[in-house]
Design an enzyme around this catalytic site. Structure first.
Site, short mmCIF file in Angstrom:
data_model
loop_
_atom_site.label_atom_id
_atom_site.label_comp_id
_atom_site.label_asym_id
_atom_site.label_seq_id
_atom_site.Cartn_x
_atom_site.Cartn_y
_atom_site.Cartn_z
N THR A 1 0.84 -1.19 0.00
CA THR A 1 0.00 0.00 0.00
C THR A 1 0.88 1.24 0.00
O THR A 1 1.95 1.23 0.60
CB THR A 1 -0.80 -0.02 1.33
OG1 THR A 1 -1.65 -1.14 1.29
CG2 THR A 1 -1.57 1.24 1.59
N THR B 1 1.06 -0.25 6.62
CA THR B 1 1.10 -1.18 5.49
C THR B 1 1.32 -2.57 6.06
O THR B 1 1.79 -2.72 7.19
CB THR B 1 2.18 -0.78 4.47
OG1 THR B 1 2.14 -1.68 3.36
CG2 THR B 1 3.57 -0.78 5.06
N1 ASP Z 1 -2.62 -3.10 4.28
C1 ASP Z 1 -3.08 -3.52 2.99
C2 ASP Z 1 -4.24 -4.46 3.14
O1 ASP Z 1 -4.23 -5.27 4.03
C3 ASP Z 1 -2.05 -4.16 2.13
C4 ASP Z 1 -0.63 -3.67 2.21
O2 ASP Z 1 -0.31 -2.72 2.85
O3 ASP Z 1 0.24 -4.25 1.58
O4 ASP Z 1 -5.11 -4.41 2.31
#
Ligand code: ASP
Length: 325
Positions: free
Chosen positions: A187, A238
């Protein structure tokens, strides 16, 4: 994700190799020092934070608002088909649908969010319209799409041939195991402090690759994926969204800063809280970044491999987040 991994290796050798049009006063993937306070400043998760910060900096450096800066900044990876974890070109869910989550928050604690949104390249801008043009904080799914279309956003196919090919390969085995910090996450969360001393943040993602249809992670959840309190600071997350939601991670980081912790310590304490509630963190990655009202910043994660980008008047840096393991 592979571009991040490459960047970590390459940046140590040659800062200019990947610098494109933007200026590198320094670029390295060394160990984190507690970020010194300055303003304006913008920080973002992962290496795709570098070009995103560059777009935000164009606004911040001309005394623009942190809110405009974070929206403009995260639109860069949203539009980039090579960033496979955000916006256009993001990995689809297990049914082959690209479903996007995003949120934005400003200095007055106004916030807007969209989740499970399909066909719209810039969910962050829809989230901003939710914040500014509706009495609500969050719109999801079909309702969010209808709202976006009513505001003039274009309906587009976000599944690129590359993402479709990878999904079809995945379908051969269809293993549902969200593996974080390997090849399918990342993210973008962005935090900015403008010349006026005001904070804002934005967070946008295509979520976990091959997730269940309808799954929503932490990224569009105010308090989990992002939180801003203009008196104190801002934080974004993230990693595995489910773990972040359970601890209301970004809000926790901001509250820890309110209690007097530095941004890095606040991120570390939030990571430790998450770890303390898990039986096994072997396959679990979560990372936070935080920026306080003085422009001091920090980041911390569970496992090595998380990095974040900083842009201020001294230039651009890519730092490895300190990690528990
Ligand atoms: N936090 C995000 C989710 O769980 C994904 C990520 O940060 O890679 O959708």
């Amino acid at each position: 994700m592979s571009t991040r991994r490459k960047f970590i290796k390459i940046s140590a050798l040659s800062a200019t190799f990947l610098s494109g049009g933007f200026q590198f006063a320094s670029a390295f993937a060394g160990s984190v020092k507690q970020g010194k306070g300055s303003k304006p400043i913008v920080i973002s998760t992962w290496d795709h934070g570098i070009p995103a910060n560059e777009a935000a900096w164009k606004i911040l450096s001309k005394n623009g608002s942190a809110l405009d800066a974070v929206e403009a900044g995260v639109r860069v990876p949203e539009a980039d088909p090579n960033v496979r974890t955000v916006g256009y070109g993001g990995y689809p869910d297990r049914e082959g649908k690209v479903t996007l989550d995003a949120c934005i928050m400003d200095k007055d604690s106004n916030c807007g969010s969209v989740a499970f949104l399909q066909h719209i390249k810039h969910p962050i801008s829809v989230a901003r319209r939710v914040m500014e043009d509706t009495p609500h904080v969050m719109l999801v799914g079909e309702g969010a799409l209808q709202f976006a279309l009513s505001k003039g956003f274009k309906k587009e196919n976000l599944l690129t041939p590359e993402s479709e090919k990878d999904w079809r390969n995945w379908l051969q085995e269809s293993k549902y195991k969200p593996v974080i910090n390997i090849e399918n996450h990342d993210t973008i969360g962005m935090l900015a402090l403008d010349a006026n001393g005001d904070l804002a943040g934005a967070c946008t993602t295509s979520g976990a690759a091959y997730k269940m249809h309808g799954r929503v992670g932490d990224s569009p959840i105010i308090g989990a994926g992002l939180f801003v309190d203009n008196e104190v600071g801002a934080a974004t997350a993230t990693g595995l969204g489910e773990a972040v939601i359970r601890m209301v991670g970004s809000h926790l980081v901001v509250e820890l800063m309110r209690q007097g912790n530095s941004p890095e310590d606040a991120c570390r304490l939030a990571v430790e809280r998450i770890i303390s509630k898990q039986k096994d963190v072997k396959d679990l990655q979560v990372g936070f970044i935080a920026l306080n009202k003085n422009g001091e910043y920090g980041g911390y994660c569970i496992h090595k491999g998380f990095n974040y980008a900083i842009q201020d008047k001294s230039g651009t840096k890519l730092l490895d987040g300190k990690s528990k393991f």
